[in-house]
Design a protein around this motif. Structure first.
Motif, PDB file in Angstrom:
ATOM      1  N   UNK A  88       0.853  -1.184   0.000  1.00 31.78           N
ATOM      2  CA  UNK A  88       0.000   0.000   0.000  1.00 31.78           C
ATOM      3  C   UNK A  88       0.893   1.239   0.000  1.00 31.78           C
ATOM      4  N   UNK A  89       1.366   1.579  -1.184  1.00 31.42           N
ATOM      5  CA  UNK A  89       2.411   2.571  -1.361  1.00 31.42           C
ATOM      6  C   UNK A  89       1.808   3.969  -1.508  1.00 31.42           C
ATOM      7  N   UNK A  90       2.506   4.955  -0.992  1.00 30.17           N
ATOM      8  CA  UNK A  90       2.044   6.340  -1.123  1.00 30.17           C
ATOM      9  C   UNK A  90       1.968   6.734  -2.598  1.00 30.17           C
ATOM     10  N   UNK A  91       0.877   7.392  -2.980  1.00 33.73           N
ATOM     11  CA  UNK A  91       0.675   7.829  -4.366  1.00 33.73           C
ATOM     12  C   UNK A  91       1.001   9.309  -4.495  1.00 33.73           C
ATOM     13  N   UNK A  92       2.156   9.675  -5.090  1.00 36.93           N
ATOM     14  CA  UNK A  92       2.505  11.098  -5.225  1.00 36.93           C
ATOM     15  C   UNK A  92       1.406  11.877  -5.935  1.00 36.93           C
ATOM     16  N   UNK A  93       1.136  13.066  -5.456  1.00 34.72           N
ATOM     17  CA  UNK A  93       0.009  13.838  -5.988  1.00 34.72           C
ATOM     18  C   UNK A  93       0.275  14.375  -7.394  1.00 34.72           C
ATOM     19  N   UNK A  94       1.552  14.454  -7.781  1.00 38.45           N
ATOM     20  CA  UNK A  94       1.833  14.869  -9.156  1.00 38.45           C
ATOM     21  C   UNK A  94       1.317  13.820 -10.142  1.00 38.45           C
ATOM     22  N   UNK A  95       1.295  12.548  -9.720  1.00 42.76           N
ATOM     23  CA  UNK A  95       0.725  11.496 -10.578  1.00 42.76           C
ATOM     24  C   UNK A  95      -0.747  11.767 -10.855  1.00 42.76           C
ATOM     25  N   UNK A  96      -1.469  12.196  -9.812  1.00 42.28           N
ATOM     26  CA  UNK A  96      -2.895  12.471  -9.962  1.00 42.28           C
ATOM     27  C   UNK A  96      -3.110  13.672 -10.878  1.00 42.28           C
ATOM     28  N   UNK A  97      -2.242  14.660 -10.750  1.00 37.77           N
ATOM     29  CA  UNK A  97      -2.343  15.833 -11.645  1.00 37.77           C
ATOM     30  C   UNK A  97      -2.160  15.385 -13.099  1.00 37.77           C
ATOM     31  N   UNK A  98      -1.146  14.572 -13.350  1.00 40.18           N
ATOM     32  CA  UNK A  98      -0.873  14.158 -14.730  1.00 40.18           C
ATOM     33  C   UNK A  98      -2.029  13.349 -15.302  1.00 40.18           C
ATOM     34  N   UNK A  99      -2.602  12.473 -14.489  1.00 41.06           N
ATOM     35  CA  UNK A  99      -3.696  11.635 -14.975  1.00 41.06           C
ATOM     36  C   UNK A  99      -4.951  12.433 -15.273  1.00 41.06           C
ATOM     37  N   UNK A 100      -5.021  13.655 -14.748  1.00 41.23           N
ATOM     38  CA  UNK A 100      -6.193  14.499 -14.967  1.00 41.23           C
ATOM     39  C   UNK A 100      -5.993  15.561 -16.043  1.00 41.23           C
ATOM     40  N   UNK A 101      -4.873  15.506 -16.744  1.00 45.48           N
ATOM     41  CA  UNK A 101      -4.703  16.398 -17.899  1.00 45.48           C
ATOM     42  C   UNK A 101      -5.824  16.080 -18.886  1.00 45.48           C
ATOM     43  N   UNK A 102      -6.585  17.089 -19.323  1.00 41.48           N
ATOM     44  CA  UNK A 102      -7.802  16.823 -20.110  1.00 41.48           C
ATOM     45  C   UNK A 102      -7.601  15.894 -21.302  1.00 41.48           C
ATOM     46  N   UNK A 104      -5.690  13.412 -21.651  1.00 42.14           N
ATOM     47  CA  UNK A 104      -5.639  12.029 -21.188  1.00 42.14           C
ATOM     48  C   UNK A 104      -6.965  11.614 -20.543  1.00 42.14           C
ATOM     49  N   UNK A 105      -7.477  12.491 -19.704  1.00 41.64           N
ATOM     50  CA  UNK A 105      -8.658  12.153 -18.912  1.00 41.64           C
ATOM     51  C   UNK A 105      -9.886  11.905 -19.777  1.00 41.64           C
ATOM     52  N   UNK A 106     -10.027  12.689 -20.850  1.00 42.44           N
ATOM     53  CA  UNK A 106     -11.255  12.649 -21.644  1.00 42.44           C
ATOM     54  C   UNK A 106     -11.119  11.837 -22.938  1.00 42.44           C
ATOM     55  N   UNK A 107     -10.008  11.125 -23.091  1.00 43.50           N
ATOM     56  CA  UNK A 107      -9.815  10.342 -24.309  1.00 43.50           C
ATOM     57  C   UNK A 107     -10.789   9.176 -24.355  1.00 43.50           C
ATOM     58  N   UNK A 113      -6.180   5.392 -33.837  1.00 41.34           N
ATOM     59  CA  UNK A 113      -4.775   5.490 -33.443  1.00 41.34           C
ATOM     60  C   UNK A 113      -4.154   6.822 -33.831  1.00 41.34           C
ATOM     61  N   UNK A 114      -4.450   7.309 -35.030  1.00 49.24           N
ATOM     62  CA  UNK A 114      -3.788   8.518 -35.527  1.00 49.24           C
ATOM     63  C   UNK A 114      -4.173   9.772 -34.746  1.00 49.24           C
ATOM     64  N   UNK A 115      -5.254   9.716 -33.969  1.00 50.67           N
ATOM     65  CA  UNK A 115      -5.701  10.888 -33.211  1.00 50.67           C
ATOM     66  C   UNK A 115      -5.269  10.848 -31.745  1.00 50.67           C
ATOM     67  N   UNK A 116      -4.602   9.796 -31.323  1.00 51.67           N
ATOM     68  CA  UNK A 116      -4.157   9.692 -29.924  1.00 51.67           C
ATOM     69  C   UNK A 116      -2.676   9.326 -29.870  1.00 51.67           C
TER      70      UNK A 116
END
Length: 499
Positions: A88-102, A104-107, A113-116
């Motif tokens: 149960x490892x600590x999840x750095x909050x910068x990871x959460x920020x990156x995963x929420x970049x629009x 990525x988040x809304x894909x 393939x050519x659009x992603x």
């Protein structure tokens, strides 16, 4: 030591169905602007005979209800979460920020393939980095969890043997391996052969050779081995064991769930392991627990590459990325889409942030923290094997129970009163009364000392006042539950009490 006292206000929150009153609402709705209809005329026998009985509450009531429930939560952001084997490892909050970049988040997963290209490039780099960490030639991100990574690895091993005109069935698995290994064998139509634990806690070449000769040297599909194993010990004889298995025509599956102990220091591929899964939700700081979201990429050597799950993410000669669907020897899809994409972004961010030296330091600190706990607690709670642990500590209640009647479950419940989540208990199964503790690399010495003090205090309480420990927890919102009754007579649906 005096029993810790509760601090602050604690709410015993009832189900929301027991709040509110008829006619109360937290919404402001316009008058009905469509014709009122009779549901029975449209749905017939499917129409409800009575109202659904939904709670009628105000906005503050609803909001307070869920906030109060959230305050019951225990998480890695609250305190040390010492579950062993689960990392149960600590999840750095910068990871959460990156995963929420629009982007990525809304894909959408059906995007061509050519659009992603950016997303595919991230995935391709994650594949390359995991291959480098494990010492393998290639990687598939498709498996949804470690158990599915196991399944994929065994499917690839079976397909490899079939391509050679063989169909061996026996897979040799030490008792110190992860418990899902035999299930993965069964799903593949293979036969799991147990290699029993010895007092040293590590598998020896002699034991493996004896098991193979006993079962028949011409029926060796392979070996599944967890390293470090579930006793927290490093399998120091693995190079010789791999040589024996390969010499009998078998392949070696390395359960990489415990990669957090060795990354940057040892690569399974370098000593001959053929295929391995790595849990992103354990080693590479993506969220874990509550049934997901898991991710268990499988890494493998070149001779298994044709059989990997399809489609296969590739980098083309012009530098673009695409899924190659023309893979006639592939074991096929493992899921509808290609892996748990949000976890890839989090793992990529962590890998880029840490770099090779950072990963090496993380595993060194994970081992250091675990060995500190082992050194401080092994004389208070029995240590089942003589070897110093790697990333996780396995202790036993056998001496404590014999002297006081206090069991592992009692110790775990009492820890809650000291502000700590319980560690894994009664696993690994080969250790009677097991307590399995994994501190990970981010915990400070001060936090570890608090945990050590709590564990030692509970051992003293067991000697002086065993009833106190056996009736714990005392300071939680909900006291000790009747777990046997809950298992036999579960209440899975709320019903109003008869008035």
């Amino acid at each position: 030591m005096a029993r810790p006292q509760p601090q602050g206000i604690k709410f015993r929150e009832p189900p929301i169905f027991e709040r509110g009153t008829v006619g109360r609402s937290g919404a402001s709705l316009s008058p009905l602007d469509v014709p009122d209809i009779d549901p029975a005329a449209h749905f017939g026998a499917l129409a409800r005979k009575e109202a659904a009985g939904l709670p009628e509450v105000s906005e503050p009531e609803a909001f307070r209800h869920f906030v109060r429930l959230s305050q019951w939560n225990f998480c890695i952001d609250s305190q040390l979460y010492p579950l062993g084997s689960c990392t149960m490892k600590y999840n750095p909050k910068i990871n959460e920020w990156a995963a929420r970049i629009p982007g990525f988040l809304k894909m959408h997963p059906e995007t061509p393939d050519e659009l992603v290209q950016g997303s595919l490039e991230v995935m391709w780099h994650v594949q390359q980095m995991l291959s480098a960490v494990s010492g393998m030639d290639a990687c598939s991100l498709q498996p949804s969890a470690g158990a599915q990574g196991e399944l994929a690895g065994l499917m690839m091993m079976r397909a490899y043997h079939e391509s050679k005109g063989r169909s061996p069935k026996k897979v040799f698995i030490p008792e110190s391996a992860h418990g899902t290994n035999p299930a993965s064998c069964a799903l593949n139509g293979l036969v799991a052969v147990k290699i029993e634990k010895n007092p040293g806690g590590v598998v020896t070449p002699q034991e493996v050779l004896a098991a193979i000769e006993r079962e028949g040297s011409d029926d060796v599909c392979g070996l599944m081995i967890t390293n470090p194993n579930t006793l927290g010990v490093y399998e120091k004889h693995l190079p010789e064991i791999i040589e024996i298995v390969h010499g009998k025509g078998g392949l070696v599956y390395g359960d990489g769930a415990n990669t957090n102990a060795i990354m940057g220091h040892a690569r399974p591929g370098d000593i001959g392991v053929d295929v391995i899964h790595i849990n992103l939700h354990k080693t590479f700081t993506t969220p874990h627990g509550g049934g997901g979201p898991g991710s268990g990429p499988v890494c493998f050597k070149k001779h298994l590459e044709p059989f990997q799950p399809g489609p296969v993410l590739v980098r083309k000669d012009d530098g673009t990325f695409a899924f190659d669907r023309d893979r006639p020897q592939s074991i096929g899809r493992l899921r509808a889409f290609y892996g748990n994409f949000g976890m890839f972004i989090r793992a990529y961010t962590y890998l880029r942030e840490m770099g090779g030296e950072g990963l090496k330091m993380a595993s060194a600190l994970a081992v250091l923290n675990a060995r500190y706990l082992w050194a401080m607690l092994k004389d208070t709670y029995a240590a089942p094997v003589p070897e110093a642990c790697m990333h996780e500590v396995v202790l036993s209640d056998v001496d404590l129970e014999k002297a006081t009647g206090v069991k592992t479950l009692d110790v775990a419940k009492r820890l809650l009163d000291y502000g700590f989540h319980a560690p894994t208990i009664y696993f690994p199964l080969v250790v009677p009364g097991a307590l399995m503790i994994e501190p990970t690399e981010t915990e400070t010495k001060e936090t570890l000392d608090e945990f050590i003090d709590a564990m030692k205090a509970i051992a003293r309480e067991a000697q002086e006042d065993p009833a106190l420990v056996k009736s714990a927890p005392h300071n939680t919102v909900v006291g000790r539950l009747d777990e046997a009754r809950a298992a036999r007579q579960p209440r899975l649906r709320w019903r109003p009490e008869a008035r």
